[in-house]
Design a protein around this motif. Structure first.
Motif, PDB file in Angstrom:
ATOM      1  N   GLU A 190       0.825  -1.202   0.000  1.00 61.98           N
ATOM      2  CA  GLU A 190       0.000   0.000   0.000  1.00 61.98           C
ATOM      3  C   GLU A 190       0.871   1.268   0.000  1.00 61.98           C
ATOM      4  O   GLU A 190       0.596   2.231  -0.726  1.00 61.98           O
ATOM      5  N   SER A 220      -2.601   2.162  -8.077  1.00 61.13           N
ATOM      6  CA  SER A 220      -3.394   1.304  -7.187  1.00 61.13           C
ATOM      7  C   SER A 220      -2.514   0.142  -6.718  1.00 61.13           C
ATOM      8  O   SER A 220      -1.470  -0.143  -7.308  1.00 61.13           O
ATOM      9  N   SER A 221      -2.952  -0.520  -5.666  1.00 62.09           N
ATOM     10  CA  SER A 221      -2.194  -1.671  -5.164  1.00 62.09           C
ATOM     11  C   SER A 221      -2.101  -2.774  -6.222  1.00 62.09           C
ATOM     12  O   SER A 221      -1.076  -3.423  -6.377  1.00 62.09           O
ATOM     13  N   ARG A 222      -3.191  -2.949  -6.971  1.00 56.79           N
ATOM     14  CA  ARG A 222      -3.202  -3.975  -8.002  1.00 56.79           C
ATOM     15  C   ARG A 222      -2.211  -3.641  -9.114  1.00 56.79           C
ATOM     16  O   ARG A 222      -1.480  -4.511  -9.600  1.00 56.79           O
ATOM     17  N   GLN A 223      -2.189  -2.356  -9.547  1.00 57.87           N
ATOM     18  CA  GLN A 223      -1.235  -1.941 -10.594  1.00 57.87           C
ATOM     19  C   GLN A 223       0.202  -2.109 -10.108  1.00 57.87           C
ATOM     20  O   GLN A 223       1.076  -2.562 -10.850  1.00 57.87           O
ATOM     21  N   GLN A 227       1.299  -4.193  -7.825  1.00 55.98           N
ATOM     22  CA  GLN A 227       1.640  -5.611  -7.724  1.00 55.98           C
ATOM     23  C   GLN A 227       1.975  -6.196  -9.087  1.00 55.98           C
ATOM     24  O   GLN A 227       2.924  -6.972  -9.231  1.00 55.98           O
TER      25      GLN A 227
END
Length: 218
Positions: A204, A213-216, A218
């Motif tokens: 985060e 974003s966290s997804r991007q 990762q």
């Protein structure tokens, strides 16, 4: 003192505006320069190196002396009267500005509005104009690019001295910059994150640093 005059071939792009450097001159002004004016979008920047005299600016008179700087813009009547015992020596920069379209740029708009301006004790500005003339005189490697950079710096300094607008909000500027990080900048930010924040690593926090974003992330 024998005057030096250059007619450079320099055009600088400012977000759709073209700034053309028309003439550069340096020398002693020992004889009066009678009233005259410049054409549309033409400006003359005067930097007094030594001596003294009087600037006649439309209906007003202003004493000028060492390290004094003044601008005369389009359609502004002006004249210069040197002191007979201590004539002034000046650097003079003539530029012309042309708009390529309907673009609006705050920097050049500020310059176009600076039809008259007079300031004293501009030692730093004088050093830059002297360096500019030195580059034209000696023409060392990279001079052409350096000349353009110096002219831009001189113009920006002049505008800042005459500009009454407050600077942009620094926090907003930082936020905008983060949102526009390039891939190379993000890669470096990741390196720095793991080097200096290893004690508090989290997906985060890294995502926030990269404005992703966290997804991007990762």
């Amino acid at each position: 003192m024998k005057p030096s005059t250059y007619y450079p071939s320099i055009q600088i792009d400012f977000n759709g505006w073209t700034v053309e450097v028309v003439r550069l001159s340096f020398g002693e002004i020992s004889s009066p320069i009678s009233f005259h004016k410049h054409g549309k979008n033409c400006f003359e920047f005067h930097f007094i190196k030594n001596g003294r005299g009087t600037l006649l600016l439309e209906d007003a008179q202003h004493p000028i002396s060492k390290d004094c700087f003044f601008v005369t813009g389009p359609e502004i009547m002006h004249a210069q009267l040197p002191d007979s015992k201590d004539p002034f020596v000046e650097y003079c920069l003539n530029i012309a500005i042309t708009a390529k379209g309907n673009t609006k740029d705050s920097l050049l708009t500020s310059l176009l509005n600076m039809t008259t301006f007079l300031s004293e004790n501009n030692t730093d500005l004088m050093l830059k104009i002297e360096l500019l003339f030195s580059e034209f005189k000696h023409q060392e490697i990279g001079s052409e690019h350096y000349q353009q950079l110096l002219i831009q710096e001189i113009l920006i300094d002049c505008i800042r001295q005459n500009n009454t607008q407050k600077s942009v909000n620094s926090q907003a500027a930082i936020s905008d910059t983060k949102a526009l990080l390039t891939d190379h900048q993000r890669s470096l930010a990741i390196d720095q994150y793991f080097l200096h924040q290893y004690h508090d690593l989290s997906l985060e926090n890294l995502a926030q640093t990269l404005s992703l974003s966290s997804r991007q992330t990762q």
